[in-house]
Design a protein around this motif. Structure first.
Motif, PDB file in Angstrom:
ATOM      1  N   ASN A  59     -10.922 -53.318  83.728  1.00  0.00           N
ATOM      2  CA  ASN A  59      -9.948 -54.229  84.327  1.00  0.00           C
ATOM      3  C   ASN A  59      -9.413 -53.709  85.662  1.00  0.00           C
ATOM      4  N   ASP A  60      -9.996 -52.614  86.140  1.00  0.00           N
ATOM      5  CA  ASP A  60      -9.603 -52.038  87.439  1.00  0.00           C
ATOM      6  C   ASP A  60     -10.871 -51.832  88.279  1.00  0.00           C
ATOM      7  N   PRO A  61     -11.617 -52.951  88.503  1.00  0.00           N
ATOM      8  CA  PRO A  61     -12.942 -52.786  89.118  1.00  0.00           C
ATOM      9  C   PRO A  61     -12.896 -52.242  90.547  1.00  0.00           C
ATOM     10  N   GLN A  62     -11.813 -52.487  91.265  1.00  0.00           N
ATOM     11  CA  GLN A  62     -11.731 -52.009  92.652  1.00  0.00           C
ATOM     12  C   GLN A  62     -11.163 -50.585  92.729  1.00  0.00           C
ATOM     13  N   GLY A  63     -10.601 -50.129  91.657  1.00  0.00           N
ATOM     14  CA  GLY A  63      -9.927 -48.822  91.678  1.00  0.00           C
ATOM     15  C   GLY A  63     -10.927 -47.676  91.822  1.00  0.00           C
ATOM     16  N   GLU A  64     -10.614 -46.793  92.768  1.00  0.00           N
ATOM     17  CA  GLU A  64     -11.529 -45.672  93.045  1.00  0.00           C
ATOM     18  C   GLU A  64     -11.570 -44.706  91.850  1.00  0.00           C
ATOM     19  N   ALA A  65     -10.378 -44.490  91.266  1.00  0.00           N
ATOM     20  CA  ALA A  65     -10.308 -43.554  90.139  1.00  0.00           C
ATOM     21  C   ALA A  65     -11.105 -44.086  88.942  1.00  0.00           C
ATOM     22  N   ALA A  66     -11.020 -45.405  88.707  1.00  0.00           N
ATOM     23  CA  ALA A  66     -11.769 -45.999  87.594  1.00  0.00           C
ATOM     24  C   ALA A  66     -13.267 -45.807  87.797  1.00  0.00           C
ATOM     25  N   GLN A  67     -13.714 -46.022  89.045  1.00  0.00           N
ATOM     26  CA  GLN A  67     -15.144 -45.834  89.349  1.00  0.00           C
ATOM     27  C   GLN A  67     -15.548 -44.370  89.125  1.00  0.00           C
ATOM     28  N   ASP A  68     -14.691 -43.450  89.609  1.00  0.00           N
ATOM     29  CA  ASP A  68     -15.005 -42.021  89.467  1.00  0.00           C
ATOM     30  C   ASP A  68     -15.043 -41.621  87.992  1.00  0.00           C
ATOM     31  N   TYR A  69     -14.104 -42.194  87.221  1.00  0.00           N
ATOM     32  CA  TYR A  69     -14.052 -41.842  85.799  1.00  0.00           C
ATOM     33  C   TYR A  69     -15.325 -42.288  85.076  1.00  0.00           C
ATOM     34  N   LEU A  70     -15.763 -43.515  85.381  1.00  0.00           N
ATOM     35  CA  LEU A  70     -16.989 -44.015  84.740  1.00  0.00           C
ATOM     36  C   LEU A  70     -18.203 -43.184  85.159  1.00  0.00           C
ATOM     37  N   ALA A  71     -18.174 -42.750  86.408  1.00  0.00           N
ATOM     38  CA  ALA A  71     -19.278 -41.885  86.873  1.00  0.00           C
ATOM     39  C   ALA A  71     -19.267 -40.560  86.100  1.00  0.00           C
ATOM     40  N   ALA A  72     -18.062 -40.028  85.878  1.00  0.00           N
ATOM     41  CA  ALA A  72     -17.950 -38.770  85.108  1.00  0.00           C
ATOM     42  C   ALA A  72     -18.431 -38.975  83.676  1.00  0.00           C
ATOM     43  N   LEU A  73     -18.134 -40.168  83.164  1.00  0.00           N
ATOM     44  CA  LEU A  73     -18.562 -40.478  81.786  1.00  0.00           C
ATOM     45  C   LEU A  73     -20.092 -40.521  81.684  1.00  0.00           C
ATOM     46  N   GLU A  74     -20.702 -41.120  82.704  1.00  0.00           N
ATOM     47  CA  GLU A  74     -22.180 -41.165  82.708  1.00  0.00           C
ATOM     48  C   GLU A  74     -22.779 -39.772  82.866  1.00  0.00           C
ATOM     49  N   ASP A  75     -22.053 -38.920  83.594  1.00  0.00           N
ATOM     50  CA  ASP A  75     -22.555 -37.558  83.821  1.00  0.00           C
ATOM     51  C   ASP A  75     -22.572 -36.710  82.549  1.00  0.00           C
ATOM     52  N   THR A  76     -21.945 -37.201  81.481  1.00  0.00           N
ATOM     53  CA  THR A  76     -21.999 -36.428  80.218  1.00  0.00           C
ATOM     54  C   THR A  76     -23.391 -36.510  79.588  1.00  0.00           C
ATOM     55  N   HIS A  77     -24.192 -37.488  80.046  1.00  0.00           N
ATOM     56  CA  HIS A  77     -25.572 -37.697  79.559  1.00  0.00           C
ATOM     57  C   HIS A  77     -25.635 -38.013  78.060  1.00  0.00           C
ATOM     58  N   THR A  78     -24.552 -38.553  77.526  1.00  0.00           N
ATOM     59  CA  THR A  78     -24.577 -38.972  76.114  1.00  0.00           C
ATOM     60  C   THR A  78     -24.298 -40.468  75.972  1.00  0.00           C
ATOM     61  N   ILE A  79     -23.755 -41.061  77.029  1.00  0.00           N
ATOM     62  CA  ILE A  79     -23.271 -42.431  76.947  1.00  0.00           C
ATOM     63  C   ILE A  79     -24.000 -43.314  77.959  1.00  0.00           C
ATOM     64  N   GLU A  80     -24.373 -44.500  77.469  1.00  0.00           N
ATOM     65  CA  GLU A  80     -24.897 -45.503  78.398  1.00  0.00           C
ATOM     66  C   GLU A  80     -23.816 -46.581  78.549  1.00  0.00           C
ATOM     67  N   ILE A  81     -23.262 -46.721  79.759  1.00  0.00           N
ATOM     68  CA  ILE A  81     -22.142 -47.654  79.957  1.00  0.00           C
ATOM     69  C   ILE A  81     -22.669 -49.070  80.148  1.00  0.00           C
ATOM     70  N   ILE A  82     -22.130 -49.980  79.356  1.00  0.00           N
ATOM     71  CA  ILE A  82     -22.496 -51.395  79.471  1.00  0.00           C
ATOM     72  C   ILE A  82     -21.209 -52.153  79.794  1.00  0.00           C
TER      73      ILE A  82
END
Lengths: 416, 332
Positions: A59-82
């Motif tokens: 719900n914060d698609p423009q937020g830089e922190a939200a984007q960075d957080y999702l990128a960090a989540l993907e970097d765990t290499h355990t989660i595929e974000i949909i």
């Protein structure tokens, strides 16, 4: 007292049966040692090529922190974000068509930029597989730490830049020691005051600090404990069949001992053996395997819970024995077909390969076998930091299975 | 003295099949009573009902004055059962087996130890009491099987085919034990067997049971007396009523009659068997004196030119009594 005499006699018979002793105690011991050594290199959730899909409503698609957080989540290499839309996800969650979803609030980035705490919501279906929950939680914790570390470092560097600007003549502002101090300060802040908090709707919410994915060796200890205790049900069934084939049931029914006392005595013997088997396996997994270089299982989380779960599993396995004896027509059916079915049930319930590595849907089928609930109960105690109260539903399911097995067994069992 | 066992119209049915058809008999205190019949006659079913292993469909029995329907707990204390199967735990020693069965009857401590030693002595197995039963010979296993039924000192002992698969030496040992228990301990015994020699040797009275019914019950002497001087069975061609009357009139013969024929229908392609007239008839000749009857019978057959297809002389014993009553052999 007469029932105890039956128990005592059955234990004497068991001790003299080398095959049964091997099956009950040495075989699980051998399985644990071999499999835990072979699987030492396997670390669940770390390098898996099959990423766990996680539905995210951002719900914060423009937020830089939200984007960075999702990128960090993907970097765990355990989660595929949909990423999906809120309305659709809410409906699927309500209709139990979706097991989990992560909600990022609209003010997530703004809050973090202002130095305020931001809250993520992880909504979980109550029946969603706990092993998968663990993977998601671990990934969220890992992503939060990495993300916040970067945030704090950036903030720290920004502060030093400002200090340098205010005191251009001070040579020591950018000294190596000064930078190290600043990083340590930010590290402490990140641990003491987490800016990202994950709220779950799952009733049995484990503490984040106690989340701990098992090593393969640790998983195998749990899996083999459950598998072999339930395989012990065959001993109960075979013992009942042998009494019939020997004709000793006939002799005992002519003696002043009730059928219920007779059956209770036999079941008590097998309950004692199953409990002893669990003790041996847990001692092996919690202590002995460290001598072959395998990380032992921490069995000290909730001793009361461990005792209760182990006794309930032993009870369920014993009841399964009378159930098998009641339905099988010959001793060969028990030892042949019975062992195959019990091995398959163990396989299905994740005794060899953990459930969270199973294809979607297959884990739901596992719920029809008691092994699944036994595995979940031990997983809760050993790997999710849960206590007896948190895992009551698994214990209740095992007791329900015991009741059904015992009831059907008593109803269908023929003494001659 | 009242009888130790009174059986009153005991019935056991499985669906439409009636395994035991309303049998009644009594057994006196201190008596060895025989139940003689072929396999499947209903002997074990009868014992199972009297020992509480299965419920009777109808009828009742009293053992030591206790009703099997209302006082089975008391009945079980009086009864001792030695089942046909070797109902023992093979990996345990004879002593461990006996200790276990003794405990089930509420024995313990010194009393149990003494009783076990006593019954081991009765069956002559004291020396090898601590050896696993699976290492025993068939006869020794049978003796431990009997000992397990004795350890609580029953008043009424049921011995169900106790000598099946036993060598002659062990069989004699078992007979001696049974007689000793009856003689020295005044134990009442019900002995089932399809071996008529055993029943003749051991029992005071015998009930002959076949297809769930008692077809004769008396002392062995009286049962054998039914046959008079023995029976001759002879296969003849073309026997009619006149021939039978002439045979009955012969010296030494009490009665001549046609023996029951097998009821199995011949195969359709067996043309010979389908012919209306029988080729051979089996004639049963009950004798007053079998030797004298045999001589006159041979003379009669020669004079009348009758062909003999077979001939069997049955000495007067329980086997021939059973054959006489049922037309079947005990071990068929």
């Amino acid at each position: 007292m007469k029932a105890i005499s039956v128990t005592r006699k059955d234990l004497q018979v068991f001790i003299r049966d080398r095959g049964a002793v091997f099956m009950l105690f040495l075989l699980p011991f051998a399985f644990i040692l071999v499999l835990s050594v072979v699987g030492q290199g396997i670390e669940f959730g770390a390098e898996s090529e099959d990423l766990l899909p996680l539905v995210v409503v951002n719900n914060d698609p423009q937020g830089e922190a939200a984007q960075d957080y999702l990128a960090a989540l993907e970097d765990t290499h355990t989660i595929e974000i949909i990423e999906e839309e809120q309305g659709d996800v809410e409906k699927r969650l309500n209709d139990a068509l979706l097991g989990q979803a992560l909600f990022i609030p609209a003010d997530f980035s703004a809050d973090l930029d202002a130095g305020d705490q931001a809250t993520l919501e992880l909504r979980l279906h109550p029946q969603y597989d706990q092993a998968k929950v663990m993977v998601i939680e671990r990934a969220l914790v890992q992503a939060s730490r990495e993300f916040l570390m970067m945030q704090y470092l950036n903030q720290g560097l920004e502060q030093m830049r400002e200090m340098q600007a205010a005191n251009p003549g001070a040579d020591e502002t950018f000294s190596e020691e000064r930078i190290r101090q600043q990083i340590e300060t930010q590290q402490v802040m990140a641990d003491e005051r987490p800016l990202i908090v994950v709220e779950e709707t799952t009733p049995a919410k484990p503490d984040e600090e106690e989340l701990n994915l098992p090593t393969f060796g640790q998983h195998i200890v749990v899996g083999m404990a459950v598998l072999f205790v339930f395989l012990g049900a065959m001993n109960t069934a075979v013992s009942l069949f042998r009494e019939k084939s020997l004709g000793s049931f006939r002799r005992l029914m002519a003696a002043p001992i009730s059928k219920s006392a007779l059956l209770f005595g036999k079941l008590l013997a097998n309950f004692v053996l199953s409990t002893a088997q669990i003790v041996v396996i847990l001692i092996t997994g919690g202590f002995l395997i460290q001598f072959i270089g395998v990380e032992p299982l921490d069995i000290t989380n909730d001793p009361l819970g461990l005792v209760v779960v182990s006794l309930v599993i032993a009870l369920c396995a014993t009841s399964l024995g009378i159930f098998i004896a009641a339905l099988a027509k010959t001793e060969k059916q028990v030892s042949g077909l019975g062992s195959v079915l019990l091995f398959m049930a163990g396989l299905l319930a994740g005794s060899f390969v953990p459930l969270f590595m199973f294809p979607e849907g297959l884990d739901n089928i596992a719920r029809v076998v008691p092994h699944y609930w036994a595995n979940q109960a031990y997983y809760g105690l050993f790997f999710r930091g849960q206590t007896l109260l948190d895992i009551w539903q698994y214990i209740a399911m095992l007791l329900l299975f015991s009741l059904i097995f015992y009831g059907v067994g008593l109803w269908r069992f023929r003494y001659e | 003295m009242p009888p130790i066992l009174e059986v009153d119209h005991l019935v056991k049915k499985y669906g439409d099949f009636e395994a035991v058809k309303g049998i009644s008999f009594t057994v006196d205190e201190g008596e060895i009573f025989g139940l003689l019949g072929p396999n499947g006659a209903g002997k074990t079913q009868t014992i199972s009902m009297l020992t509480g292993v299965i419920e009777p469909t109808s009828g009742t029995a009293k053992i030591g004055g206790y009703d099997i329907h209302t006082d089975m707990d008391e009945v079980k204390k009086i009864n001792g059962l030695v089942p046909q199967d070797l109902a023992l735990y093979p990996t345990l020693s004879a002593r461990s087996n006996l200790n276990f069965f003794g405990r089930i009857y509420g024995l313990g401590g010194k009393e149990l130890k003494e009783r076990v030693a006593d019954v081991l002595n009765v069956v002559a197995l004291t020396e090898r009491a601590d050896q696993a039963v699976e290492k025993y010979s068939g006869g020794m296993k049978r003796r431990v099987n009997i000992a397990a039924g004795l350890v609580h000192q029953p008043r009424l002992l049921f011995l169900d085919e106790p000598t099946v698969g036993v060598d002659p030496q062990s069989r004699n040992q078992i007979f001696e034990s049974v007689q000793q228990l009856n003689r020295e301990r005044d134990m009442s015994i019900i002995y089932t067997s399809h071996y008529m020699e055993e029943v003749e040797l051991l029992c005071n009275r015998v009930a002959i049971i076949d297809e769930g019914e008692i077809i004769a019950l008396d002392t062995i002497k009286n049962l054998i007396a039914m046959l008079g001087g023995g029976v001759i069975q002879i296969g003849l061609t073309q026997v009619d009523e006149t021939t039978l009357a002439e045979l009955t009139a012969l010296q030494g013969v009490q009665q001549a009659s046609l023996a029951p024929q097998p009821t199995t229908l011949p195969a359709e392609d067996d043309q010979e068997a389908l012919e209306p007239e029988r080729k051979h008839d089996m004639v049963k000749i009950e004798c007053e004196d079998s030797q004298q009857a045999l001589v006159s019978l041979i003379s009669y057959l020669n004079e009348n030119d009758l062909n003999i297809s077979s001939m069997e002389i049955l000495e007067p014993n329980l086997e021939s009594v059973f054959l006489h009553l049922t037309g079947k052999k005990l071990r068929e």
